[in-house]
Design a protein around this motif. Structure first.
Motif, PDB file in Angstrom:
ATOM      1  N   LEU A  16       0.837  -1.208   0.000  1.00  0.00           N
ATOM      2  CA  LEU A  16       0.000   0.000   0.000  1.00  0.00           C
ATOM      3  C   LEU A  16       0.873   1.259   0.000  1.00  0.00           C
ATOM      4  O   LEU A  16       0.579   2.223  -0.705  1.00  0.00           O
ATOM      5  CB  LEU A  16      -0.923   0.018   1.223  1.00  0.00           C
ATOM      6  N   VAL A  17       1.937   1.235   0.778  1.00  0.00           N
ATOM      7  CA  VAL A  17       2.863   2.383   0.813  1.00  0.00           C
ATOM      8  C   VAL A  17       3.501   2.586  -0.559  1.00  0.00           C
ATOM      9  O   VAL A  17       3.620   3.712  -1.058  1.00  0.00           O
ATOM     10  CB  VAL A  17       3.949   2.177   1.898  1.00  0.00           C
ATOM     11  N   ALA A  18       3.888   1.470  -1.184  1.00  0.00           N
ATOM     12  CA  ALA A  18       4.560   1.542  -2.492  1.00  0.00           C
ATOM     13  C   ALA A  18       3.665   2.153  -3.568  1.00  0.00           C
ATOM     14  O   ALA A  18       4.152   2.727  -4.544  1.00  0.00           O
ATOM     15  CB  ALA A  18       5.019   0.150  -2.915  1.00  0.00           C
ATOM     16  N   LYS A  19       2.337   2.047  -3.374  1.00  0.00           N
ATOM     17  CA  LYS A  19       1.386   2.587  -4.369  1.00  0.00           C
ATOM     18  C   LYS A  19       1.029   4.052  -4.116  1.00  0.00           C
ATOM     19  O   LYS A  19       0.289   4.646  -4.884  1.00  0.00           O
ATOM     20  CB  LYS A  19       0.092   1.756  -4.348  1.00  0.00           C
ATOM     21  N   THR A  20       1.524   4.610  -3.002  1.00  0.00           N
ATOM     22  CA  THR A  20       1.108   5.956  -2.601  1.00  0.00           C
ATOM     23  C   THR A  20       2.332   6.846  -2.416  1.00  0.00           C
ATOM     24  O   THR A  20       2.983   6.805  -1.384  1.00  0.00           O
ATOM     25  CB  THR A  20       0.306   5.890  -1.274  1.00  0.00           C
ATOM     26  N   PRO A  21       2.665   7.662  -3.440  1.00  0.00           N
ATOM     27  CA  PRO A  21       3.907   8.457  -3.387  1.00  0.00           C
ATOM     28  C   PRO A  21       4.060   9.305  -2.118  1.00  0.00           C
ATOM     29  O   PRO A  21       5.144   9.353  -1.535  1.00  0.00           O
ATOM     30  CB  PRO A  21       3.811   9.340  -4.637  1.00  0.00           C
ATOM     31  N   ASP A  22       2.978   9.932  -1.657  1.00  0.00           N
ATOM     32  CA  ASP A  22       3.092  10.775  -0.461  1.00  0.00           C
ATOM     33  C   ASP A  22       3.502   9.969   0.773  1.00  0.00           C
ATOM     34  O   ASP A  22       4.268  10.453   1.615  1.00  0.00           O
ATOM     35  CB  ASP A  22       1.771  11.499  -0.179  1.00  0.00           C
ATOM     36  N   LEU A  23       2.997   8.745   0.870  1.00  0.00           N
ATOM     37  CA  LEU A  23       3.330   7.914   2.035  1.00  0.00           C
ATOM     38  C   LEU A  23       4.797   7.487   2.037  1.00  0.00           C
ATOM     39  O   LEU A  23       5.347   7.148   3.080  1.00  0.00           O
ATOM     40  CB  LEU A  23       2.424   6.678   2.083  1.00  0.00           C
ATOM     41  N   GLN A  24       5.417   7.510   0.860  1.00  0.00           N
ATOM     42  CA  GLN A  24       6.827   7.127   0.779  1.00  0.00           C
ATOM     43  C   GLN A  24       7.742   8.194   1.379  1.00  0.00           C
ATOM     44  O   GLN A  24       8.918   7.942   1.633  1.00  0.00           O
ATOM     45  CB  GLN A  24       7.202   6.835  -0.671  1.00  0.00           C
ATOM     46  N   LYS A  25       7.204   9.383   1.635  1.00  0.00           N
ATOM     47  CA  LYS A  25       8.009  10.432   2.278  1.00  0.00           C
ATOM     48  C   LYS A  25       8.182  10.164   3.773  1.00  0.00           C
ATOM     49  O   LYS A  25       9.038  10.766   4.422  1.00  0.00           O
ATOM     50  CB  LYS A  25       7.324  11.798   2.088  1.00  0.00           C
ATOM     51  N   ILE A  26       7.351   9.299   4.326  1.00  0.00           N
ATOM     52  CA  ILE A  26       7.437   8.957   5.750  1.00  0.00           C
ATOM     53  C   ILE A  26       8.562   7.951   5.953  1.00  0.00           C
ATOM     54  O   ILE A  26       8.767   7.047   5.140  1.00  0.00           O
ATOM     55  CB  ILE A  26       6.088   8.375   6.233  1.00  0.00           C
ATOM     56  N   LYS A  27       9.291   8.088   7.044  1.00  0.00           N
ATOM     57  CA  LYS A  27      10.354   7.133   7.368  1.00  0.00           C
ATOM     58  C   LYS A  27       9.760   6.024   8.236  1.00  0.00           C
ATOM     59  O   LYS A  27       9.210   6.291   9.304  1.00  0.00           O
ATOM     60  CB  LYS A  27      11.478   7.846   8.132  1.00  0.00           C
ATOM     61  N   TYR A  28       9.851   4.775   7.743  1.00  0.00           N
ATOM     62  CA  TYR A  28       9.222   3.640   8.430  1.00  0.00           C
ATOM     63  C   TYR A  28      10.253   2.800   9.182  1.00  0.00           C
ATOM     64  O   TYR A  28      11.388   2.627   8.736  1.00  0.00           O
ATOM     65  CB  TYR A  28       8.489   2.730   7.433  1.00  0.00           C
ATOM     66  N   GLY A  29       9.798   2.250  10.294  1.00  0.00           N
ATOM     67  CA  GLY A  29      10.550   1.202  10.992  1.00  0.00           C
ATOM     68  C   GLY A  29       9.628   0.000  11.098  1.00  0.00           C
ATOM     69  O   GLY A  29       8.550   0.074  11.685  1.00  0.00           O
ATOM     70  N   TRP A  30      10.008  -1.114  10.466  1.00  0.00           N
ATOM     71  CA  TRP A  30       9.151  -2.301  10.443  1.00  0.00           C
ATOM     72  C   TRP A  30       9.616  -3.290  11.517  1.00  0.00           C
ATOM     73  O   TRP A  30      10.770  -3.697  11.539  1.00  0.00           O
ATOM     74  CB  TRP A  30       9.195  -2.978   9.069  1.00  0.00           C
ATOM     75  N   HIS A  31       8.702  -3.685  12.382  1.00  0.00           N
ATOM     76  CA  HIS A  31       9.022  -4.617  13.467  1.00  0.00           C
ATOM     77  C   HIS A  31       8.066  -5.800  13.337  1.00  0.00           C
ATOM     78  O   HIS A  31       6.911  -5.721  13.773  1.00  0.00           O
ATOM     79  CB  HIS A  31       8.856  -3.941  14.829  1.00  0.00           C
ATOM     80  N   ILE A  32       8.532  -6.871  12.694  1.00  0.00           N
ATOM     81  CA  ILE A  32       7.642  -8.014  12.443  1.00  0.00           C
ATOM     82  C   ILE A  32       7.702  -8.926  13.667  1.00  0.00           C
ATOM     83  O   ILE A  32       8.492  -9.873  13.758  1.00  0.00           O
ATOM     84  CB  ILE A  32       8.029  -8.745  11.137  1.00  0.00           C
ATOM     85  N   MET A  33       6.848  -8.598  14.620  1.00  0.00           N
ATOM     86  CA  MET A  33       6.805  -9.322  15.898  1.00  0.00           C
ATOM     87  C   MET A  33       5.535  -8.911  16.638  1.00  0.00           C
ATOM     88  O   MET A  33       4.886  -7.936  16.277  1.00  0.00           O
ATOM     89  CB  MET A  33       8.037  -8.978  16.743  1.00  0.00           C
ATOM     90  N   GLY A  34       5.207  -9.667  17.662  1.00  0.00           N
ATOM     91  CA  GLY A  34       4.064  -9.316  18.488  1.00  0.00           C
ATOM     92  C   GLY A  34       4.383  -8.153  19.412  1.00  0.00           C
ATOM     93  O   GLY A  34       5.551  -7.794  19.613  1.00  0.00           O
TER      94      GLY A  34
END
Length: 290
Positions: free
Chosen positions: A100-118
């Motif tokens: 979803l982020v990849a499809k939305t140019p404006d959202l790509q300006k946000i810096k993400y930290g992905w934590h794949i865990m509970g």
């Protein structure tokens, strides 16, 4: 959250079951309406005197709600740098979020930290590192059912709030259809990923116990469960599977339990209108102050 062998997030067939439920329940639409009504004003209060915003999503699922909220946040503060840390245990749903982020140019300006865990594994990791990143806005949408200790979870995430921050918990409303179903049949339903069902009643009792300031907003929602009463309906069966957290509703319970659940759904959890049965799936949006 994730102990060995304990499912605490959506994987495999449960991802499909969850997505099927979302398509039929209107739940995300109801949550997003509340977000658009309530959050811009809250964010103005949070952002007072600040020049950037840090967001934490806990149990963010496939990102359908998060991306909408982040878009709303960007439009409210177009000049602010925004970071978004995402805690989600399901690889499949995290991949959906990234798409979803990849499809939305404006959202790509946000810096993400992905934590794949509970969420509880994230808590352990943060405490082990001793480097607690603080956040302006933390949200936990429809995930509080999966944590082992409600009080400790709220206490920990509340401790991550910056000055003037807010922790938003969205959960099924006390005395709603889900509350009645899961509490009436607790010993039959609370046996897998959800071992202790909680609604807004338990969350608010916990907040009062901790002396935290909060506001509650009702999120009204109903959805059509008429087909649940037709054993030949695939749609009805799939909804029942999700609502009882089973792969096969009709083989998972005794005939007496099945009949009792269906009677409860029709007569205590729903209203009938024009020959259709609508399940009360009201939610509660609880905003907790730093």
């Amino acid at each position: 959250m994730a102990e060995e062998g304990k499912q605490t997030c959506y994987e495999g067939s449960s991802v499909q079951s969850f997505q099927f439920y979302l398509e039929h329940s209107g739940e995300h639409k109801a949550i997003l309406k509340c977000a658009h009504d309530v959050l811009p004003g809250e964010w103005q209060r949070i952002a007072a005197g600040k020049s950037s915003l840090d967001v934490l999503g806990v149990g963010s699922g496939g990102g359908e709600v998060d991306t909408q909220m982040l878009t709303l946040l960007q439009s409210t503060f177009p000049a602010f740098p925004i970071t978004a840390d995402i805690v989600e245990g399901s690889v499949a749903l995290t991949d959906n979020f990234k798409a979803l982020v990849a499809k939305t140019p404006d959202l790509q300006k946000i810096k993400y930290g992905w934590h794949i865990m509970g969420s509880e594994d994230y808590e352990k990791q943060v405490k082990a590192k001793g480097d607690m990143k603080k956040f302006d806005f933390i949200h936990m949408i429809q995930m509080i059912y999966y944590v082992d200790n409600l009080s400790n979870t709220i206490k920990f995430y509340h401790s991550l709030l910056k000055s003037n921050g807010r922790l938003m918990i969205i959960v099924e409303a006390a005395d709603g259809g889900w509350d009645k179903l899961w509490k009436t049949y607790k010993k039959d339903l609370c046996v897998h990923a959800i071992t202790e069902y909680r609604s807004s009643g338990e969350v608010i009792a916990c907040l009062k116990n901790q002396g935290l300031k909060y506001e509650e907003h009702v999120i009204p929602n109903t959805f059509d469960i008429t087909e649940c009463f037709d054993p030949s309906s695939q749609t009805g069966t799939r909804l029942l599977n999700f609502m009882t957290a089973r792969d096969q509703f009709y083989t998972s319970f005794t005939p007496e339990i099945r009949a009792g659940i269906l009677d409860l759904l029709r007569n205590k959890c729903s209203i009938e209108k024009d020959g259709r049965v609508f399940f009360n799936s009201n939610l509660s949006c609880i905003l907790i102050h730093a």
